[in-house]
Structure formats: C-alpha cells, structure tokens
Design a protein around this motif. Sequence first.
Motif, mmCIF file in Angstrom:
data_model
loop_
_atom_site.group_PDB
_atom_site.id
_atom_site.type_symbol
_atom_site.label_atom_id
_atom_site.label_comp_id
_atom_site.label_asym_id
_atom_site.label_seq_id
_atom_site.Cartn_x
_atom_site.Cartn_y
_atom_site.Cartn_z
ATOM 1 N N TYR A 167 4.248 20.933 -14.196
ATOM 2 C CA TYR A 167 4.068 21.281 -15.693
ATOM 3 C C TYR A 167 2.680 21.681 -16.195
ATOM 4 N N GLY A 168 1.511 21.263 -15.347
ATOM 5 C CA GLY A 168 0.220 21.475 -15.441
ATOM 6 C C GLY A 168 -0.317 20.460 -16.542
ATOM 7 N N GLY A 169 -1.145 21.033 -17.188
ATOM 8 C CA GLY A 169 -2.015 20.035 -18.132
ATOM 9 C C GLY A 169 -1.085 19.559 -19.157
ATOM 10 N N ASN A 170 -0.050 20.285 -19.601
ATOM 11 C CA ASN A 170 0.811 19.972 -20.629
ATOM 12 C C ASN A 170 1.530 18.543 -20.241
ATOM 13 N N THR A 171 1.386 18.163 -19.154
ATOM 14 C CA THR A 171 1.951 16.887 -18.869
ATOM 15 C C THR A 171 1.383 15.523 -19.589
ATOM 16 N N LEU A 172 -0.052 15.911 -19.722
ATOM 17 C CA LEU A 172 -0.716 14.773 -20.341
ATOM 18 C C LEU A 172 -0.124 14.480 -21.979
ATOM 19 N N PHE A 173 0.206 15.559 -22.449
ATOM 20 C CA PHE A 173 0.675 15.267 -23.966
ATOM 21 C C PHE A 173 2.136 14.528 -23.658
ATOM 22 N N PHE A 174 2.955 14.665 -22.759
ATOM 23 C CA PHE A 174 4.208 13.998 -22.504
ATOM 24 C C PHE A 174 3.886 12.685 -22.101
ATOM 25 N N PHE A 175 2.972 12.278 -21.146
ATOM 26 C CA PHE A 175 2.459 11.114 -20.845
ATOM 27 C C PHE A 175 1.703 10.162 -22.158
ATOM 28 N N ALA B 78 0.905 -1.088 -0.016
ATOM 29 C CA ALA B 78 0.190 -0.019 -0.024
ATOM 30 C C ALA B 78 0.946 1.224 0.024
ATOM 31 N N LEU B 79 1.973 1.214 0.879
ATOM 32 C CA LEU B 79 2.854 2.306 0.842
ATOM 33 C C LEU B 79 3.532 2.547 -0.482
ATOM 34 N N GLY B 80 3.858 1.372 -1.197
ATOM 35 C CA GLY B 80 4.452 1.549 -2.484
ATOM 36 C C GLY B 80 3.560 2.022 -3.744
ATOM 37 N N PHE B 81 2.311 1.666 -3.506
ATOM 38 C CA PHE B 81 1.460 2.123 -4.659
ATOM 39 C C PHE B 81 0.807 3.480 -4.291
ATOM 40 N N ILE B 82 0.886 4.142 -3.049
ATOM 41 C CA ILE B 82 0.366 5.511 -2.626
ATOM 42 C C ILE B 82 1.717 6.368 -3.291
ATOM 43 N N SER B 83 2.728 6.009 -2.743
ATOM 44 C CA SER B 83 4.072 6.672 -3.262
ATOM 45 C C SER B 83 4.203 6.691 -4.740
ATOM 46 N N TRP B 84 3.680 5.665 -5.468
ATOM 47 C CA TRP B 84 3.766 5.629 -7.102
ATOM 48 C C TRP B 84 2.520 6.703 -7.372
ATOM 49 N N LEU B 85 1.471 6.979 -6.965
ATOM 50 C CA LEU B 85 0.292 7.748 -7.057
ATOM 51 C C LEU B 85 0.789 9.289 -6.764
ATOM 52 N N LEU B 86 1.686 9.357 -5.855
ATOM 53 C CA LEU B 86 2.154 10.574 -5.384
ATOM 54 C C LEU B 86 3.230 11.250 -6.410
ATOM 55 N N ALA B 87 3.810 10.351 -6.897
ATOM 56 C CA ALA B 87 4.968 10.591 -7.533
ATOM 57 C C ALA B 87 4.601 10.864 -9.151
ATOM 58 N N LEU B 88 3.386 10.157 -9.569
ATOM 59 C CA LEU B 88 2.598 10.505 -10.708
ATOM 60 C C LEU B 88 1.963 11.925 -10.678
ATOM 61 N N GLY B 89 1.605 12.475 -9.725
ATOM 62 C CA GLY B 89 1.178 13.721 -9.472
ATOM 63 C C GLY B 89 1.917 14.791 -9.319
ATOM 64 N N ILE B 90 3.344 14.574 -8.947
ATOM 65 C CA ILE B 90 4.190 15.797 -9.072
ATOM 66 C C ILE B 90 4.505 16.424 -10.346
ATOM 67 N N PRO B 91 4.844 15.657 -11.769
ATOM 68 C CA PRO B 91 4.828 16.466 -12.782
ATOM 69 C C PRO B 91 3.310 17.261 -13.407
ATOM 70 N N PHE B 92 2.245 16.875 -12.791
ATOM 71 C CA PHE B 92 1.195 17.688 -13.065
ATOM 72 C C PHE B 92 1.236 18.991 -12.388
ATOM 73 N N LEU B 93 1.880 18.893 -11.105
ATOM 74 C CA LEU B 93 1.856 20.174 -10.256
ATOM 75 C C LEU B 93 3.021 21.043 -10.882
#
Length: 107
Positions: A46-54, A29-44
């Motif tokens: 670069y904003g919406g442009n991160t979707l084009f990169f992903f 659970a810690l690993g998955f929550i950490s992955w979700l937090l790390a996934l949110g950092i580029p959105f914070l």
Amino acid sequence: MRNSENYIITGSEPLTTQDETTWSLPGAALGFISWLLALGIPFLIYGGNTLFFFLYTWPFFLALMPVAVVVGIALHSLLNGRLLYSAVVTIVTVVAMFGLLFLWLMG
C-alpha cells in the motif's frame, strides 16, 4: 571391637549436564526478524498510505511482537534447532498472523 559404622564415600554425578541445548536466543531472533518482515509487507503493498492506517492500529501490531518472539522460540525448539527449517516456518507463521490481523482490522 567397638561399635563403628563403615561409611562409603562415592563420587556424585555433576549437577549440570551439557546435553541440554538452548533454543531461546536464535528462536527469539527469528521471531523478531519475522515480525519486522511482516511489518514491511503492508508498506510494499500500500505504500505510504500504510502510515495513516498504522496511526490508530499500531497497538495491535505492537502486541504481535512478543507473540512472534514466543512463536519463534517454540517453533525453533520443536524443529530441534534446525535453523533453516525453523526460519521458514516462523516467517510463514508470523506473516500469516500479521496478515490475519491486518485483514481483520481493515474490515
């Protein structure tokens, strides 16, 4: 007297011991929550442009999810089940892996 043998029946130890602890679920659970937090950092950052990169690089970041879960389990077991310490170390490790992959893909 006849030839007979004396059998001594002793009690056996229990097959399972209760001393073992399981670290897989909280660590996963810690690993998955950490992955979700790390996934949110580029959105914070670069904003919406991160979707084009992903759009083209999502398999790389999706491949980090099972790695993050295994890292969470491993670190939680290495730290003897201390939830607070393992949470901090897992978050830092997964965010560092995520950041290195992000920087490598950005060139």
